[in-house]
Design a protein around this motif. Structure first.
Motif, PDB file in Angstrom:
ATOM      1  N   TYR A   5       3.543   4.067   7.406  1.00 28.78           N
ATOM      2  CA  TYR A   5       2.815   4.388   6.176  1.00 28.78           C
ATOM      3  C   TYR A   5       2.797   5.903   5.945  1.00 28.78           C
ATOM      4  O   TYR A   5       3.024   6.372   4.822  1.00 28.78           O
ATOM      5  N   ALA A   6       2.500   6.669   6.998  1.00 18.55           N
ATOM      6  CA  ALA A   6       2.424   8.126   6.855  1.00 18.55           C
ATOM      7  C   ALA A   6       3.763   8.703   6.424  1.00 18.55           C
ATOM      8  O   ALA A   6       3.821   9.614   5.579  1.00 18.55           O
ATOM      9  N   VAL A   7       4.857   8.201   6.984  1.00 20.21           N
ATOM     10  CA  VAL A   7       6.186   8.677   6.593  1.00 20.21           C
ATOM     11  C   VAL A   7       6.435   8.379   5.115  1.00 20.21           C
ATOM     12  O   VAL A   7       6.887   9.251   4.355  1.00 20.21           O
ATOM     13  N   ALA A   8       6.119   7.164   4.694  1.00 21.79           N
ATOM     14  CA  ALA A   8       6.313   6.795   3.289  1.00 21.79           C
ATOM     15  C   ALA A   8       5.459   7.668   2.372  1.00 21.79           C
ATOM     16  O   ALA A   8       5.916   8.098   1.302  1.00 21.79           O
ATOM     17  N   ASP A   9       4.228   7.940   2.781  1.00 25.55           N
ATOM     18  CA  ASP A   9       3.335   8.789   1.989  1.00 25.55           C
ATOM     19  C   ASP A   9       3.903  10.188   1.830  1.00 25.55           C
ATOM     20  O   ASP A   9       3.878  10.765   0.733  1.00 25.55           O
ATOM     21  N   ARG A  10       4.417  10.748   2.902  1.00 22.42           N
ATOM     22  CA  ARG A  10       4.973  12.105   2.856  1.00 22.42           C
ATOM     23  C   ARG A  10       6.235  12.153   1.988  1.00 22.42           C
ATOM     24  O   ARG A  10       6.443  13.099   1.230  1.00 22.42           O
ATOM     25  N   LEU A  43       0.789  -1.231   0.000  1.00 24.07           N
ATOM     26  CA  LEU A  43       0.000   0.000   0.000  1.00 24.07           C
ATOM     27  C   LEU A  43       0.819   1.278   0.000  1.00 24.07           C
ATOM     28  O   LEU A  43       0.402   2.288  -0.582  1.00 24.07           O
ATOM     29  N   ALA A  44       1.969   1.281   0.652  1.00 27.76           N
ATOM     30  CA  ALA A  44       2.752   2.510   0.774  1.00 27.76           C
ATOM     31  C   ALA A  44       3.291   2.943  -0.582  1.00 27.76           C
ATOM     32  O   ALA A  44       3.838   2.130  -1.323  1.00 27.76           O
ATOM     33  N   PRO A  45       3.136   4.210  -0.933  1.00 27.46           N
ATOM     34  CA  PRO A  45       3.609   4.678  -2.233  1.00 27.46           C
ATOM     35  C   PRO A  45       5.136   4.699  -2.312  1.00 27.46           C
ATOM     36  O   PRO A  45       5.828   4.734  -1.302  1.00 27.46           O
ATOM     37  N   ARG A  46       5.635   4.649  -3.513  1.00 24.74           N
ATOM     38  CA  ARG A  46       7.075   4.717  -3.761  1.00 24.74           C
ATOM     39  C   ARG A  46       7.397   6.103  -4.325  1.00 24.74           C
ATOM     40  O   ARG A  46       6.770   6.560  -5.273  1.00 24.74           O
ATOM     41  N   THR A  95      13.348  -0.551   1.268  1.00 26.43           N
ATOM     42  CA  THR A  95      12.579  -1.414   0.362  1.00 26.43           C
ATOM     43  C   THR A  95      11.725  -0.589  -0.590  1.00 26.43           C
ATOM     44  O   THR A  95      11.309  -1.095  -1.637  1.00 26.43           O
ATOM     45  N   LYS A  96      11.459   0.662  -0.241  1.00 28.63           N
ATOM     46  CA  LYS A  96      10.686   1.536  -1.115  1.00 28.63           C
ATOM     47  C   LYS A  96      11.588   2.392  -2.007  1.00 28.63           C
ATOM     48  O   LYS A  96      11.116   3.319  -2.665  1.00 28.63           O
ATOM     49  N   GLY A  97      12.877   2.096  -2.005  1.00 31.88           N
ATOM     50  CA  GLY A  97      13.789   2.761  -2.929  1.00 31.88           C
ATOM     51  C   GLY A  97      14.529   3.966  -2.391  1.00 31.88           C
ATOM     52  O   GLY A  97      15.238   4.646  -3.149  1.00 31.88           O
ATOM     53  N   TYR A  98      14.422   4.234  -1.090  1.00 29.08           N
ATOM     54  CA  TYR A  98      15.118   5.385  -0.522  1.00 29.08           C
ATOM     55  C   TYR A  98      16.465   4.969   0.067  1.00 29.08           C
ATOM     56  O   TYR A  98      16.528   3.989   0.823  1.00 29.08           O
ATOM     57  N   PRO A  99      17.530   5.690  -0.220  1.00 24.84           N
ATOM     58  CA  PRO A  99      18.764   5.482   0.533  1.00 24.84           C
ATOM     59  C   PRO A  99      18.573   6.121   1.914  1.00 24.84           C
ATOM     60  O   PRO A  99      18.563   7.347   2.046  1.00 24.84           O
ATOM     61  N   ALA A 100      18.324   5.304   2.917  1.00 22.39           N
ATOM     62  CA  ALA A 100      18.000   5.792   4.263  1.00 22.39           C
ATOM     63  C   ALA A 100      19.201   5.617   5.179  1.00 22.39           C
ATOM     64  O   ALA A 100      19.790   4.534   5.241  1.00 22.39           O
ATOM     65  N   TYR A 101      19.530   6.661   5.904  1.00 22.70           N
ATOM     66  CA  TYR A 101      20.744   6.678   6.715  1.00 22.70           C
ATOM     67  C   TYR A 101      20.433   6.966   8.181  1.00 22.70           C
ATOM     68  O   TYR A 101      19.529   7.740   8.498  1.00 22.70           O
ATOM     69  N   GLY A 102      21.218   6.390   9.075  1.00 18.88           N
ATOM     70  CA  GLY A 102      21.201   6.761  10.482  1.00 18.88           C
ATOM     71  C   GLY A 102      22.133   7.934  10.695  1.00 18.88           C
ATOM     72  O   GLY A 102      22.869   8.335   9.788  1.00 18.88           O
ATOM     73  N   TRP A 103      22.139   8.465  11.900  1.00 21.40           N
ATOM     74  CA  TRP A 103      22.946   9.671  12.126  1.00 21.40           C
ATOM     75  C   TRP A 103      24.414   9.362  12.435  1.00 21.40           C
ATOM     76  O   TRP A 103      25.260  10.240  12.349  1.00 21.40           O
ATOM     77  N   LYS A 104      24.722   8.127  12.825  1.00 23.81           N
ATOM     78  CA  LYS A 104      26.097   7.667  13.041  1.00 23.81           C
ATOM     79  C   LYS A 104      26.850   8.512  14.086  1.00 23.81           C
ATOM     80  O   LYS A 104      28.064   8.676  14.005  1.00 23.81           O
ATOM     81  N   LEU A 133      12.388   1.328  10.672  1.00 21.39           N
ATOM     82  CA  LEU A 133      11.923   2.364   9.758  1.00 21.39           C
ATOM     83  C   LEU A 133      12.868   2.510   8.575  1.00 21.39           C
ATOM     84  O   LEU A 133      12.438   2.562   7.412  1.00 21.39           O
ATOM     85  N   ARG A 134      14.166   2.550   8.838  1.00 20.98           N
ATOM     86  CA  ARG A 134      15.126   2.711   7.746  1.00 20.98           C
ATOM     87  C   ARG A 134      15.108   1.510   6.800  1.00 20.98           C
ATOM     88  O   ARG A 134      15.199   1.665   5.576  1.00 20.98           O
ATOM     89  N   SER A 135      14.970   0.328   7.364  1.00 16.43           N
ATOM     90  CA  SER A 135      14.930  -0.870   6.527  1.00 16.43           C
ATOM     91  C   SER A 135      13.717  -0.849   5.606  1.00 16.43           C
ATOM     92  O   SER A 135      13.807  -1.206   4.426  1.00 16.43           O
ATOM     93  N   PHE A 136      12.575  -0.427   6.148  1.00 19.01           N
ATOM     94  CA  PHE A 136      11.378  -0.352   5.310  1.00 19.01           C
ATOM     95  C   PHE A 136      11.556   0.690   4.208  1.00 19.01           C
ATOM     96  O   PHE A 136      11.189   0.439   3.046  1.00 19.01           O
ATOM     97  N   LEU A 137      12.091   1.845   4.549  1.00 18.41           N
ATOM     98  CA  LEU A 137      12.270   2.891   3.542  1.00 18.41           C
ATOM     99  C   LEU A 137      13.204   2.435   2.421  1.00 18.41           C
ATOM    100  O   LEU A 137      12.997   2.782   1.250  1.00 18.41           O
TER     101      LEU A 137
END
Length: 257
Positions: free
Chosen positions: A224-229, A37-40, A68-77, A62-66
């Motif tokens: 879902y809301a984060v992915a939508d935004r 359901l979550a948009p890409r 999968t939707k095609g975002y390079p998601a990073y932690g702050w390290k 959250l980062r792992s899910f993002l």
């Protein structure tokens, strides 16, 4: 819009923070549905900032899910988040520049609790490098002690909770000049929800979810809301659409504008 007399959440709500564990199991169970359901979006880099006394491990789901939707998601390290100690501000500024240069794109920032305050402040300091800001249960308004974590903040950071004007980027209650979404829960047991909402404008909105504070980083409705935004086209930001099935999950705002 926020009430300076607001008090911290009740002990009953604080005890209910144990919901965070079943909320994590709910996230795992909902993954197939969320994925469907979550948009890409267009794959902009996303920086995810952890809350007080937590690290990048807390934002793994959250980062792992993002990703999968095609975002390079990073932690702050930057290790554990012990507040705005020396090196944190410059470390975050350097990281945003690094990610923006690496991808040749502006960076979206998602911040959980204290991490959301950092995200909003970075949006004020570096608006040309930041695409949008999403905060999760971040107490940027109202009385600084309207939270059940203010003593932990003072011990961890070595700073007074009342010192809200000396944060990087200035007063934390001022809105960023970039599209901003505040996700909050009225059953938050850590931070008073009234202090976690934005003054709505053409580029600012609030999304209510029914979740614990400690579960905001992995609650299915939040994810879902984060992915939508994040999926909105750059330069064409619009408020969250609550129509259809979303009207059951996301309550309409019930507070003064």
């Amino acid at each position: 819009m926020t009430d300076t007399t607001t008090i911290a959440p009740s002990k009953a709500l604080l005890l209910m923070e144990g919901r965070a564990i079943p909320e994590l199991f709910g996230f795992v169970a909902a993954l197939p549905t969320l994925t469907a359901l979550a948009p890409r979006g267009d794959g902009q880099p996303v920086l995810v900032l952890p809350g007080l006394t937590t690290s990048d491990r807390s934002t793994t789901s959250l980062r792992s899910f993002l990703k999968t939707k095609g975002y390079p998601a990073y932690g702050w390290k930057l290790g554990m988040n012990f507040g705005p100690r020396p090196g944190v501000e410059q470390g975050l500024i350097d990281l945003v520049h690094k990610l923006s240069d690496k991808h040749g794109r502006t960076v979206s920032i998602v911040g959980w609790s204290l991490g959301g305050i950092y995200a909003r402040q970075l949006g004020k300091m570096m608006p040309d490098s930041i695409r949008q800001v999403i905060s999760l249960g971040s107490p940027f308004g109202g009385h600084p002690r309207a939270t059940n974590a203010w003593r932990v903040y003072e011990i961890a950071s070595g700073q007074s909770a009342h010192d809200t004007d000396s944060h990087m980027g200035g007063a934390i209650s001022a809105p960023p000049p970039v599209p901003t979404t505040a996700i909050y829960s009225k059953t938050d047991g850590i931070c008073a929800w009234q202090n976690c909402i934005e003054a709505r404008s053409d580029i600012a909105e609030n999304i209510e979810v029914k979740a614990s504070h400690c579960g905001l980083g992995h609650h299915p409705a939040v994810v879902y809301a984060v992915a939508d935004r994040l999926a909105q086209p750059e330069g064409a930001w619009k408020p969250f659409d609550r129509s259809g099935f979303k009207s059951v999950i996301y309550p309409a705002p019930s507070y003064p504008v």
